[in-house]
Motif scaffolding. Sequence first.
Motif, mmCIF file in Angstrom:
data_model
loop_
_atom_site.group_PDB
_atom_site.id
_atom_site.type_symbol
_atom_site.label_atom_id
_atom_site.label_comp_id
_atom_site.label_asym_id
_atom_site.label_seq_id
_atom_site.Cartn_x
_atom_site.Cartn_y
_atom_site.Cartn_z
ATOM 1 N N UNK A 163 11.204 9.802 -3.406
ATOM 2 C CA UNK A 163 11.886 10.966 -3.954
ATOM 3 C C UNK A 163 11.690 12.167 -3.032
ATOM 4 N N UNK A 164 12.700 13.002 -2.966
ATOM 5 C CA UNK A 164 12.598 14.180 -2.126
ATOM 6 C C UNK A 164 13.402 14.081 -0.861
ATOM 7 N N UNK A 165 14.208 13.003 -0.733
ATOM 8 C CA UNK A 165 15.091 12.906 0.424
ATOM 9 C C UNK A 165 14.678 11.818 1.381
ATOM 10 N N UNK A 166 15.284 11.861 2.561
ATOM 11 C CA UNK A 166 15.084 10.834 3.569
ATOM 12 C C UNK A 166 13.658 10.867 4.110
ATOM 13 N N UNK A 167 13.040 9.704 4.197
ATOM 14 C CA UNK A 167 11.678 9.602 4.710
ATOM 15 C C UNK A 167 11.688 8.885 6.051
ATOM 16 N N UNK A 168 10.664 9.101 6.873
ATOM 17 C CA UNK A 168 10.562 8.350 8.125
ATOM 18 C C UNK A 168 10.540 6.853 7.840
ATOM 19 N N UNK A 169 11.165 6.085 8.704
ATOM 20 C CA UNK A 169 11.225 4.643 8.547
ATOM 21 C C UNK A 169 10.260 3.989 9.528
ATOM 22 N N UNK A 170 9.375 3.157 9.007
ATOM 23 C CA UNK A 170 8.391 2.454 9.814
ATOM 24 C C UNK A 170 8.611 0.954 9.650
ATOM 25 N N UNK A 208 -0.121 6.676 8.912
ATOM 26 C CA UNK A 208 1.157 6.919 8.247
ATOM 27 C C UNK A 208 1.178 8.296 7.583
ATOM 28 N N UNK A 209 2.350 8.929 7.572
ATOM 29 C CA UNK A 209 2.468 10.223 6.880
ATOM 30 C C UNK A 209 2.432 10.043 5.371
ATOM 31 N N UNK A 210 2.413 11.145 4.648
ATOM 32 C CA UNK A 210 2.337 11.082 3.192
ATOM 33 C C UNK A 210 3.605 10.516 2.564
ATOM 34 N N UNK A 211 4.713 10.610 3.267
ATOM 35 C CA UNK A 211 5.980 10.114 2.745
ATOM 36 C C UNK A 211 6.617 9.232 3.805
ATOM 37 N N UNK A 212 6.871 7.962 3.477
ATOM 38 C CA UNK A 212 7.374 7.017 4.460
ATOM 39 C C UNK A 212 8.038 5.834 3.756
ATOM 40 N N UNK A 213 9.030 5.268 4.408
ATOM 41 C CA UNK A 213 9.661 4.032 3.947
ATOM 42 C C UNK A 213 9.244 2.932 4.909
ATOM 43 N N UNK A 259 -0.921 6.513 -2.416
ATOM 44 C CA UNK A 259 0.031 7.452 -1.838
ATOM 45 C C UNK A 259 1.369 7.353 -2.558
ATOM 46 N N UNK A 260 1.728 8.330 -3.385
ATOM 47 C CA UNK A 260 2.965 8.246 -4.173
ATOM 48 C C UNK A 260 4.220 8.347 -3.318
ATOM 49 N N UNK A 261 4.100 8.857 -2.100
ATOM 50 C CA UNK A 261 5.266 9.011 -1.252
ATOM 51 C C UNK A 261 5.590 7.795 -0.413
ATOM 52 N N UNK A 262 4.815 6.723 -0.561
ATOM 53 C CA UNK A 262 5.098 5.504 0.181
ATOM 54 C C UNK A 262 6.070 4.629 -0.597
ATOM 55 N N UNK A 263 7.047 4.057 0.086
ATOM 56 C CA UNK A 263 7.958 3.079 -0.514
ATOM 57 C C UNK A 263 8.136 1.922 0.459
ATOM 58 N N UNK A 264 8.476 0.777 -0.080
ATOM 59 C CA UNK A 264 8.727 -0.389 0.758
ATOM 60 C C UNK A 264 10.104 -0.962 0.443
ATOM 61 N N UNK A 265 10.659 -1.650 1.415
ATOM 62 C CA UNK A 265 11.947 -2.317 1.241
ATOM 63 C C UNK A 265 12.057 -3.424 2.287
#
Length: 250
Positions: free
Chosen positions: A131-138, A174-179, A196-202
């Motif tokens: 949430x909060x927009x586009x996150x860096x992609x790792x 890793x940063x606080x917000x990342x995909x 870390x609530x800003x981490x997401x996976x896909x």
Amino acid sequence: MIVLGLDTCFAACSVALARFDGADGDGVLLTHRFELPGTGHAERLAPMIREAVTEAGIAFGEITRLAVTVGPGSFTGVRVAVAAARALALAAGAEVAAVDSLVVMRETAIRRLSEAASTASSRAAGPIVPQGGCAPLVVAVDARRGQLYCLDQVATGLRALARLSTVDDVAAALPDRVLIVGSGGRILMQSSRIDMPGWSTALSDLMPDARDLVRLTPLLPIQAAGTLAPHYSRPPDAKPQTGAVLARRP
């Protein structure tokens, strides 16, 4: 320009042919093959190339450029596509271009995420980025032994190389917000920073795809076929035997 792209770095085996009009022209995908043999890449790659060339209605001699992923990946898998690209380039007199497998995976991830975002099912499933927009992609791939192949947001450009790091080191960087895309995402989410609530996976099933490799090809540097070599981030698992005694012939 007709480009043949090959990838066998991980569990997938893929082949793609594309035509480009002019140095900066948009490419047209002529044909594409993607399989998940797991093993046996050497047995499947040649038939897939023949099928792709036949379906595209071209001759091998019309191929002007070979593009190949050179690793990281499995020791045997990486060598299969590299050897095929060298042989085909020499036989056809074609140019050769090479790229890191995780760079192609990043392009594959961007394409798949864009396709998913355009469908009603992905909208119903909710956001796939924090949430909060586009996150860096790792891109993170399980390299076993508590390690990951990682291409992070700092590794930009087509000449970027994946690094091999421990899970803890990647998690700490890793940063606080990342995909996170790739098989390493689940491992990182289970690391010490799982809170870390800003981490997401896909895309935990993410593999390099030759259709994205050929799309990058006009931007890749050309090299001599004889200089094409695998890129390994660590030595092979197999170790030479020591202290072995050779039996004498009778």
